[in-house]
Scaffold this active site. Structure first.
Site, PDB file in Angstrom:
ATOM      1  N   GLU A  67     -51.691 -22.872 -34.630  1.00 44.50           N
ATOM      2  CA  GLU A  67     -52.779 -22.968 -35.608  1.00 44.50           C
ATOM      3  C   GLU A  67     -52.419 -22.580 -37.034  1.00 44.50           C
ATOM      4  O   GLU A  67     -53.004 -23.108 -37.987  1.00 44.50           O
ATOM      5  CB  GLU A  67     -53.974 -22.115 -35.134  1.00 44.50           C
ATOM      6  CG  GLU A  67     -54.728 -22.682 -33.951  1.00 44.50           C
ATOM      7  CD  GLU A  67     -54.061 -22.451 -32.614  1.00 44.50           C
ATOM      8  OE1 GLU A  67     -54.557 -22.968 -31.596  1.00 44.50           O
ATOM      9  OE2 GLU A  67     -53.021 -21.746 -32.562  1.00 44.50           O
ATOM     10  N   GLY A  85     -56.897 -25.433 -27.863  1.00 42.83           N
ATOM     11  CA  GLY A  85     -58.005 -25.416 -26.911  1.00 42.83           C
ATOM     12  C   GLY A  85     -57.555 -25.541 -25.474  1.00 42.83           C
ATOM     13  O   GLY A  85     -58.228 -25.059 -24.558  1.00 42.83           O
TER      14      GLY A  85
END
Length: 315
Positions: A98, A75
């Site tokens: 991720e 993020g």
């Protein structure tokens, strides 16, 4: 702030001296998805709100400056790389990790990874490799390098601008040019030939085979191959498909694709298992399901890109 005439620019930085933003939001998503805390619809509301904020940052009408001093992951990349100016320091550690937590590189990565030189975006998205300042500039994730010790001066110079109406961007660019320095050679640039060869294939099997056959730096290739095989097999499949499908997409299209993928991932297994292994129990031993690339077939992969019907992201 965008429409307040008293505000001429936005500058964001991390709290403390360790990170800009490390994507810690995934723990809240995990707890909501598991029914531990938060509303059940948090996993849909959170990503929708996050992605709308990111699109707003991308089209922000005033100068938007992010100081990437320290860890910048997940993020943190979303609220910086999609903005106008990104300042790296010698402490910058950039990554999209991720696939190691059963997710995929989102927050606009469909677009910004595809803008990297050659096949470097595929390499970074699949492996989660960590980059320093020189590589962040080389990939376009950062726009300037400023030594950490000069950040207070940089901020003071920005606050001291006289900010004539409508001249925000030239003012900011002049300040950034004044403080910008050379971070040195980008290690990725030296490896680009190998990365382009090894990550040219549109299937994970082709990529793994190319790494196995690479001779220019066999040790690097073997290490990279081993790192990939430790990731979620499902995440590897959907990330590669995402980057192939998303080549040439603008940010709005990228975010719509990613939102669709997040909602399918939230309904699956690997994200929760990845967060458990990395952030909750911290045993670093995720038990992926399915456990191998061979067990993740085309139909299963395609399911992560299926329409959400009325649940699609509205921007």
């Amino acid at each position: 702030w965008a429409y307040d005439p008293g505000i001429r620019a936005v500058l964001i930085e991390g709290a403390g001296d360790r990170a800009f933003c490390a994507g810690g939001d995934v723990r809240a998503v995990y707890e909501a998805g598991k029914g531990i805390s938060g509303a059940r619809d948090f996993t849909s509301v959170f990503f929708a709100e996050e992605y709308r904020i990111i699109l707003g940052i991308h089209h922000y009408p005033k100068p938007y400056v992010a100081l990437l001093d320290g860890i910048t992951m997940g993020g943190g990349a979303g609220v910086s790389v999609n903005g106008a100016y990104r300042v790296a320091t010698e402490k910058t550690m950039f990554a999209m990790p991720e696939t190691g937590i059963g997710l995929f590189p989102d927050v606009g990565a469909t677009r910004f990874l595809n803008l990297c030189p050659g096949r470097i975006g595929r390499y970074l998205g699949l492996t989660g490799a960590r980059l320093g300042a020189a590589d962040a500039l080389y990939c376009g994730f950062a726009t300037h390098f400023v030594p950490r010790e000069r950040l207070p001066e940089l901020k003071a110079a920005m606050f001291a601008c006289d900010w004539p109406q409508g001249a925000g961007h030239p003012q900011v660019e002049a300040v950034l040019r004044r403080f910008a320095a050379d971070p040195g050679a980008a290690p990725l640039a030296a490896r680009r030939g190998m990365i382009d060869r090894c990550f040219a294939g549109d299937t994970m099997e082709a990529i793994l085979a190319a790494l196995d056959a690479e001779t220019a730096d066999a040790a690097w290739a073997a290490e990279t191959r081993a790192a990939l095989l430790a990731k979620s097999p499902t995440s590897l499949r959907i990330t590669l498909r995402q980057l192939v499908l998303g080549h040439g997409m603008d940010l709005a299209a990228a975010l719509k694709l990613e939102y669709r993928m997040t909602q399918h991932v939230m309904a699956g297994h690997d994200f929760y298992e990845g967060i458990r292994a990395v952030l909750i129990d911290k045993d670093q031993q995720p038990r992926w399901r399915p456990p191998s690339l061979a067990a993740v077939d085309e139909a299963m992969t395609a399911g992560y890109f299926a329409s959400l019907g009325d649940g699609e992201l509205a921007l």
